[in-house]
Scaffold this active site. Structure first.
Site, PDB file in Angstrom:
ATOM      1  CB  CYS A 118     -33.735  40.280   1.088  1.00 20.70           C
ATOM      2  SG  CYS A 118     -32.448  40.041  -0.133  1.00 20.70           S
ATOM      3  CG  HIS A 249     -33.974  44.363   1.807  1.00 16.28           C
ATOM      4  ND1 HIS A 249     -32.714  44.008   2.238  1.00 16.28           N
ATOM      5  CD2 HIS A 249     -34.049  44.004   0.498  1.00 16.28           C
ATOM      6  CE1 HIS A 249     -32.066  43.448   1.232  1.00 16.28           C
ATOM      7  NE2 HIS A 249     -32.844  43.442   0.169  1.00 16.28           N
ATOM      8  CG  ASN A 279     -28.960  43.565  -0.946  1.00 13.54           C
ATOM      9  OD1 ASN A 279     -29.197  43.019   0.116  1.00 13.54           O
ATOM     10  ND2 ASN A 279     -29.749  43.449  -1.998  1.00 13.54           N
TER      11      ASN A 279
HETATM   12  O1  UT7 Z   1     -32.365  42.306  -2.285  1.00 10.28           O
HETATM   13  C1  UT7 Z   1     -33.044  42.300  -3.501  1.00 10.28           C
HETATM   14  C2  UT7 Z   1     -32.050  41.874  -4.497  1.00 10.28           C
HETATM   15  N1  UT7 Z   1     -31.693  42.613  -5.609  1.00 10.28           N
HETATM   16  C3  UT7 Z   1     -31.901  43.888  -5.957  1.00 10.28           C
HETATM   17  O2  UT7 Z   1     -32.507  44.682  -5.326  1.00 10.28           O
HETATM   18  C4  UT7 Z   1     -31.302  44.295  -7.265  1.00 10.28           C
HETATM   19  C5  UT7 Z   1     -32.280  44.960  -8.173  1.00 10.28           C
HETATM   20  N2  UT7 Z   1     -31.640  45.379  -9.380  1.00 10.28           N
HETATM   21  C6  UT7 Z   1     -30.764  46.410  -9.469  1.00 10.28           C
HETATM   22  O3  UT7 Z   1     -30.439  47.020  -8.461  1.00 10.28           O
HETATM   23  C7  UT7 Z   1     -30.280  46.813 -10.821  1.00 10.28           C
HETATM   24  O4  UT7 Z   1     -30.951  46.063 -11.808  1.00 10.28           O
HETATM   25  C8  UT7 Z   1     -28.736  46.661 -11.009  1.00 10.28           C
HETATM   26  C9  UT7 Z   1     -28.016  47.678 -10.132  1.00 10.28           C
HETATM   27  C10 UT7 Z   1     -28.305  45.253 -10.653  1.00 10.28           C
HETATM   28  C11 UT7 Z   1     -28.378  46.941 -12.462  1.00 10.28           C
HETATM   29  O5  UT7 Z   1     -28.840  48.221 -12.842  1.00 10.28           O
HETATM   30  P1  UT7 Z   1     -29.728  48.397 -14.168  1.00 10.28           P
HETATM   31  O6  UT7 Z   1     -29.932  49.841 -14.337  1.00 10.28           O
HETATM   32  O7  UT7 Z   1     -30.952  47.544 -14.046  1.00 10.28           O
HETATM   33  O8  UT7 Z   1     -28.751  47.864 -15.262  1.00 10.28           O
HETATM   34  P2  UT7 Z   1     -28.981  46.713 -16.353  1.00 10.28           P
HETATM   35  O9  UT7 Z   1     -28.878  45.369 -15.726  1.00 10.28           O
HETATM   36  O10 UT7 Z   1     -30.187  47.035 -17.181  1.00 10.28           O
HETATM   37  O11 UT7 Z   1     -27.707  46.950 -17.244  1.00 10.28           O
HETATM   38  C12 UT7 Z   1     -27.442  48.220 -17.898  1.00 10.28           C
HETATM   39  C13 UT7 Z   1     -26.034  48.187 -18.445  1.00 10.28           C
HETATM   40  C14 UT7 Z   1     -25.711  46.893 -19.188  1.00 10.28           C
HETATM   41  O12 UT7 Z   1     -24.863  47.226 -20.277  1.00 10.28           O
HETATM   42  P3  UT7 Z   1     -25.451  47.355 -21.768  1.00 10.28           P
HETATM   43  O13 UT7 Z   1     -26.046  46.014 -22.085  1.00 10.28           O
HETATM   44  O14 UT7 Z   1     -26.463  48.446 -21.695  1.00 10.28           O
HETATM   45  O15 UT7 Z   1     -24.245  47.687 -22.566  1.00 10.28           O
HETATM   46  C15 UT7 Z   1     -24.935  46.095 -18.176  1.00 10.28           C
HETATM   47  O16 UT7 Z   1     -24.064  45.168 -18.770  1.00 10.28           O
HETATM   48  O17 UT7 Z   1     -25.093  48.266 -17.352  1.00 10.28           O
HETATM   49  C16 UT7 Z   1     -24.140  47.196 -17.489  1.00 10.28           C
HETATM   50  N3  UT7 Z   1     -23.654  46.823 -16.154  1.00 10.28           N
HETATM   51  C17 UT7 Z   1     -22.587  47.388 -15.588  1.00 10.28           C
HETATM   52  N4  UT7 Z   1     -21.756  48.342 -16.009  1.00 10.28           N
HETATM   53  C18 UT7 Z   1     -20.759  48.715 -15.178  1.00 10.28           C
HETATM   54  C19 UT7 Z   1     -24.176  45.892 -15.308  1.00 10.28           C
HETATM   55  N5  UT7 Z   1     -23.443  45.844 -14.183  1.00 10.28           N
HETATM   56  C20 UT7 Z   1     -22.451  46.767 -14.323  1.00 10.28           C
HETATM   57  C21 UT7 Z   1     -21.387  47.196 -13.516  1.00 10.28           C
HETATM   58  N6  UT7 Z   1     -20.572  48.159 -13.981  1.00 10.28           N
HETATM   59  N7  UT7 Z   1     -21.175  46.672 -12.291  1.00 10.28           N
END
Ligand code: UT7
Length: 322
Positions: A118, A249, A279
């Site tokens: 990015c 970004h 994004n």
């Molecule tokens: O340009 C740079 C590129 N990337 C980024 O900036 C992304 C950086 N990361 C993030 O923004 C976050 O990590 C996410 C938005 C992708 C995820 O949020 P998080 O608070 O870090 O969630 P997590 O990955 O720790 O997952 C928490 C829970 C999980 O369920 P369990 O295991 O606690 O039951 C995931 O399976 O949220 C679940 N989950 C979802 N639930 C509903 C993950 N994606 C989703 C979804 N809808 N779309």
């Protein structure tokens, strides 16, 4: 960190293009185990645009570039170099930059793509500014463009809900001695984290898709970005609160909120468009620049700080006096 020396450059015009297929969080509810409330709360995103069937990364780059040239009142034939920051070109070669060079009629321009996650289009901007500073080029077209639709894993709710397609562009030209100028830049990379955000196979033998260890990316950015911003400002001889506008970004509103809180910056000093576009990776900082310009948020004499971060991992900053 380094200060630019040599000839100054200014942003002469900007443009953007968002493709027509809009997907809301409610559309994702129909195909994935997710919901609007989760996506808004964790990311700030409500909808994003994706390419129509048959559209490619170079199509988006072309339309954004056309608008930037028109805004700058510079004809394509006056452009010396075209730099495209992208992570989703339709082909590894030829470059997206070469394709739009022909389509724009930029007959005497060189062309190259820059891949840096990015941070790609901000890196392209730094190359353009350096080329003008050295006397190598007079007019540079910088584009950030992404068409991720094709390479997303539509079954991975942790990644596909985040991304969107789009393009943004700006034209850089030689500035007067007492006119606008780019002051300084800082770019870093930590390749030991190359596997937390990559175009790769999830499992051996499977096709490559957009793979992200979301939580690790989130932790990395929250840890590394605040000290990066503080040291970049300090090394540039200013305090973060002396920056009038931040062009960022657009990765996630939660990341931006927490990083700004830790550095002590008000989020009122930045334009956020994540809610509308998601994004858009390398395109996002160029789209944010275009919208900041057109909203009249960038005024003569103000300090503008650009900050980008992404796959690599890479982080970049540039300071501009408008
Ligand atoms: O340009 C740079 C590129 N990337 C980024 O900036 C992304 C950086 N990361 C993030 O923004 C976050 O990590 C996410 C938005 C992708 C995820 O949020 P998080 O608070 O870090 O969630 P997590 O990955 O720790 O997952 C928490 C829970 C999980 O369920 P369990 O295991 O606690 O039951 C995931 O399976 O949220 C679940 N989950 C979802 N639930 C509903 C993950 N994606 C989703 C979804 N809808 N779309």
């Amino acid at each position: 960190m380094s200060y630019f020396s040599g000839r100054s450059s200014k942003i002469a015009g900007t443009g953007k293009y968002l493709p027509g297929r809009v997907m809301t969080n409610f559309d994702f509810e129909k195909i994935l185990d997710t919901n609007d409330e989760w996506i808004v709360e964790r990311t700030g995103i409500k909808k994003r645009h994706f390419v129509e069937k048959g559209q490619q990364c170079s199509d988006l780059a072309y339309f954004a570039a056309l608008e930037a040239l028109k805004d700058a009142k510079i004809s394509a034939s006056e452009i010396d170099m075209i730099l495209v920051g992208t992570n989703s070109p339709e082909s590894m070669f030829p470059s997206v930059a070469s394709k739009i060079q022909d389509r724009l009629g930029a007959k005497r321009a060189g062309a190259m793509d820059i891949h840096a996650g990015c941070t790609a289009s901000l890196s392209a901007m730094a190359v353009g500014v350096s080329g003008i500073a050295s006397g190598m080029w007079n007019n540079v077209l910088v584009v950030g463009a992404e068409a991720f639709g094709e390479i997303l894993d539509w079954s991975d709710r942790g990644t596909c809900i985040l991304m969107g397609d789009g393009a943004g562009a700006c034209v850089l030209t030689v500035s007067d001695e007492d006119g606008p100028c780019f002051v300084s830049s800082k770019f870093i990379s930590d390749g030991s984290k190359h596997d937390i955000l990559a175009y790769a196979s999830a499992r051996e033998g499977e096709p490559k898709t957009f793979q992200m260890k979301g939580h690790e990316v989130f932790k990395y950015v929250n840890k590394e970005l605040p000290p990066f911003i503080s040291s970049f400002c300090e090394q540039s001889g200013i305090l973060p609160e002396q920056v009038d506008l931040w062009v960022l970004h657009q990765a996630n509103t939660r990341i931006i909120d927490s990083v700004f809180k830790r550095v002590g910056i008000s989020t009122e000093r930045t334009l956020l468009n994540l809610e509308r576009y998601g994004n858009t990776s390398a395109a996002s900082i160029m789209i944010a620049l275009d919208e900041s310009m057109k909203a009249g948020l960038i005024k003569s004499g103000q300090r503008i700080c650009f900050i980008a971060f992404g796959a690599g991992m890479t982080i970049g900053g540039m300071l501009y006096e408008a």
